[in-house]
Enzyme design. Sequence first.
Site, PDB file in Angstrom:
ATOM      1  N   ARG A 560       0.835  -1.200   0.000  1.00 29.45           N
ATOM      2  CA  ARG A 560       0.000   0.000   0.000  1.00 29.45           C
ATOM      3  C   ARG A 560       0.870   1.250   0.000  1.00 29.45           C
ATOM      4  O   ARG A 560       1.908   1.293   0.653  1.00 29.45           O
ATOM      5  CB  ARG A 560      -0.882   0.027   1.256  1.00 29.45           C
ATOM      6  CG  ARG A 560      -1.802  -1.159   1.418  1.00 29.45           C
ATOM      7  CD  ARG A 560      -2.955  -1.193   0.499  1.00 29.45           C
ATOM      8  NE  ARG A 560      -3.783   0.005   0.504  1.00 29.45           N
ATOM      9  CZ  ARG A 560      -4.997   0.054  -0.065  1.00 29.45           C
ATOM     10  NH1 ARG A 560      -5.513  -1.012  -0.660  1.00 29.45           N
ATOM     11  NH2 ARG A 560      -5.685   1.158  -0.042  1.00 29.45           N
ATOM     12  N   VAL A 561       0.397   2.258  -0.697  1.00 28.79           N
ATOM     13  CA  VAL A 561       1.110   3.532  -0.666  1.00 28.79           C
ATOM     14  C   VAL A 561       0.335   4.553   0.149  1.00 28.79           C
ATOM     15  O   VAL A 561       0.743   5.690   0.297  1.00 28.79           O
ATOM     16  CB  VAL A 561       1.354   4.078  -2.093  1.00 28.79           C
ATOM     17  CG1 VAL A 561       2.315   3.172  -2.851  1.00 28.79           C
ATOM     18  CG2 VAL A 561       0.048   4.232  -2.857  1.00 28.79           C
ATOM     19  N   ASP A 562      -0.830   4.151   0.676  1.00 25.69           N
ATOM     20  CA  ASP A 562      -1.616   5.080   1.502  1.00 25.69           C
ATOM     21  C   ASP A 562      -1.480   4.681   2.971  1.00 25.69           C
ATOM     22  O   ASP A 562      -0.634   3.883   3.337  1.00 25.69           O
ATOM     23  CB  ASP A 562      -3.089   5.072   1.054  1.00 25.69           C
ATOM     24  CG  ASP A 562      -3.669   3.642   1.036  1.00 25.69           C
ATOM     25  OD1 ASP A 562      -3.001   2.716   1.519  1.00 25.69           O
ATOM     26  OD2 ASP A 562      -4.785   3.487   0.530  1.00 25.69           O
ATOM     27  N   ASP A 563      -2.318   5.244   3.811  1.00 24.22           N
ATOM     28  CA  ASP A 563      -2.193   4.981   5.242  1.00 24.22           C
ATOM     29  C   ASP A 563      -2.960   3.734   5.663  1.00 24.22           C
ATOM     30  O   ASP A 563      -3.698   3.734   6.636  1.00 24.22           O
ATOM     31  CB  ASP A 563      -2.651   6.197   6.044  1.00 24.22           C
ATOM     32  CG  ASP A 563      -1.686   7.350   5.868  1.00 24.22           C
ATOM     33  OD1 ASP A 563      -0.483   7.074   5.691  1.00 24.22           O
ATOM     34  OD2 ASP A 563      -2.131   8.502   5.881  1.00 24.22           O
TER      35      ASP A 563
END
Length: 692
Positions: A560-563
């Site tokens: 994942r590149v998000d939180d």
Amino acid sequence: TTNHLRHVESMATMPSGAGNIPHLNAIVLGEALACEENDLIFPSDDFSRQAHVPSPLKYLEMYKRSIEDPAGFWSDIASSFYWKQKWDQQVYLENLDVRKGDIRIEWFKGGITNICYNCLDSNVEAGLGDKIAFYWEGNEPGVDATLTYIQLLHNVCQLANYLKDIGVKKGDAVVVYLPMLMELPITMLACARIGAVHSVVFAGFSAESLAQRIVDCKPKVVITCNAVKRGSKVIHLKDIVDAALIESSQSGVSIDVCLTYENQLAMKKESTKWKEERDVWWQDVIPKYPTTCAVEWVDAEDPLFLLYTSGSTGKPKGVVHTTGGYMVYTATTFKYAFDYKPSDIYWCTADCGWITGHSYVTYGPLLNGASAVIFEGAPNYPNPGRCWDIVDKYQVTIFYTAPTLVRSLMRDSDEYVMRYSRKSLRVLGSVGEPINPSAWRWFFNLVGDSKCPISDTWWQTETGGFMITPLPGAWPQKPGSATFPFFGVQAVIVDEKGVEIEGECSGYLCIKSSWPGAFRTLYGDHERYETTYFKPFPGYYFSGDGCSRDKDGYHWLTGRVDDVINVSGHRIGTAEVESALVSHPQCAEAAVVGVEHEVKGQGIYAFVTLVEGVPYSEELRKGLILNVRKQIGAFAAPDKVHWAPGLPKTRSGKIMRRILRKIASRQLDELGDTSTLADPSVVDQLIALADV
Ligand code: 6R9
């Protein structure tokens, strides 16, 4: 090897024009593969010969058509399902570009069908009535049961009749909080039969999480069981539901009926807490209903289910899937990615509380008339050989699981695997997170005796079904790569500006153009749907994952590149954990990051700032973790609480998670530039407290 040559040859004889599809450019060059030979693992000739898609050539031919003529491709497939009425309008309609207005995706609109009918009645009519639909394996070895297609249909109809009787109508939500009993898929199918929208909540979620979901979707009824045994532990599910219902009623959502299955093996009726005016024993009412029930015919675009998943804010998102496209997509992906044949015995270890259980325990297998194993227990109970015991017992041919399970079993002696024959296995599958090459090789070499291709399926709750996946007979595999997009899926990699990048590259994984299994909205919040998924890179669906593509066109998911963190394949929003921590009266602030974990893939690492004057203590640490267990569930409990006198923030007050991630993984010499911090000295304070 001859195998290798065969593949290269078939690639060389590809129809001209396939090279126009960007991600395939690399693989059409046979020589690119040659240099990677050591990393490539080929399906055997025998396997490929019998496969639905026996070669890259065949894949390319089908893939090309699916992209150039999606309407034709998917309507041909959809025609093999039962439609009360064929779609009269378009096969699909889409707008994936926020700049051009609302995001709207529709497939087979105007088509009238019912997914339960296609899962059960159609198969019974086709003569599969006496075929086993589900083999159920209980927590304790030796405790098991089966349901044939006709028995399953009867059970589903009885529950459907009951639900209708208590006033559940088309479009009403039903919340389901059940463990892996056959009653779980029965409930999903009964809802689908009458057009009700099921919302299954994983039975590991806490009362508060369950309440939050109940308040959001306001169901007519909640369906649960009194308790379940997992391994040697008894979990009192009904108590959790009771607590959730008190909480939801305080928020103005009260539930009139709580249908409760008596799971006798875990707990007797008599010891279950009961609320006479609300609670109903499943066994008291359901068997009295007729075993036939007319189907509620629904539009292809009527909602089938709601499933909550984590995003980068604290509030879980209610992912909405509709009927027609989801049906066609889950069935088709199941068939091709696992090379499913009617003689297969299929076992997916996922719980129906997650999307994998929806699409690949319940719907995908049943739509194909498959026999599937459902396992109630824990995979290492009574010992780490349990999975292979089950494989031998049912002669499982397709085994689909998660990397976290592979890694955890890998830590035990290989003897637990070798003790069992596993001869029946022919295809393995992996889902939930990237599978690291060493786990891949152990799974391939030891579990599959170096003969079973591994379908490493990349997809999401939102996508409904597989998006990037090997087709086991077609592709040489690379350990750790999900290989190539499924039919109809235009996977692209974009840079920060949203510009597509080609060839060997890495960036953000997006999907151009829709596919039948795509989610249509977030329940009650279409704006959030557009903002989260379609605004970051206008014109594309943004997955939230990073991805690289190698010179042969193989895709490698990088996380994942998000939180969002992915713990044992479970998606957890950092914001959800933070909000549970700060709800503790002695916690002033919290920041949560993911950190590499040997078994779980990612672990949860929490930086916690206490209220002024409160001293650190073990007791407080436990209290903080307990808050998370209570508010989300045990699976979201932080692995580490790191005391933080302050958090590294920019002058505008934004927490610099990049620095926290480095501290969490002890990459202290890679902290980078800390001069933009409002107070750079907090970094040293944090480092000093790392092992306190
Ligand atoms: C099906 C499911 C989705 C997220 C997704 C990605 C990760 C899932 C993967 C994978 C690499 C795979 N993920 N499968 N990453 N390789 N084969 O897990 O749905 O719970 O919504 O999670 O899981 O990060 O974005 P969901």
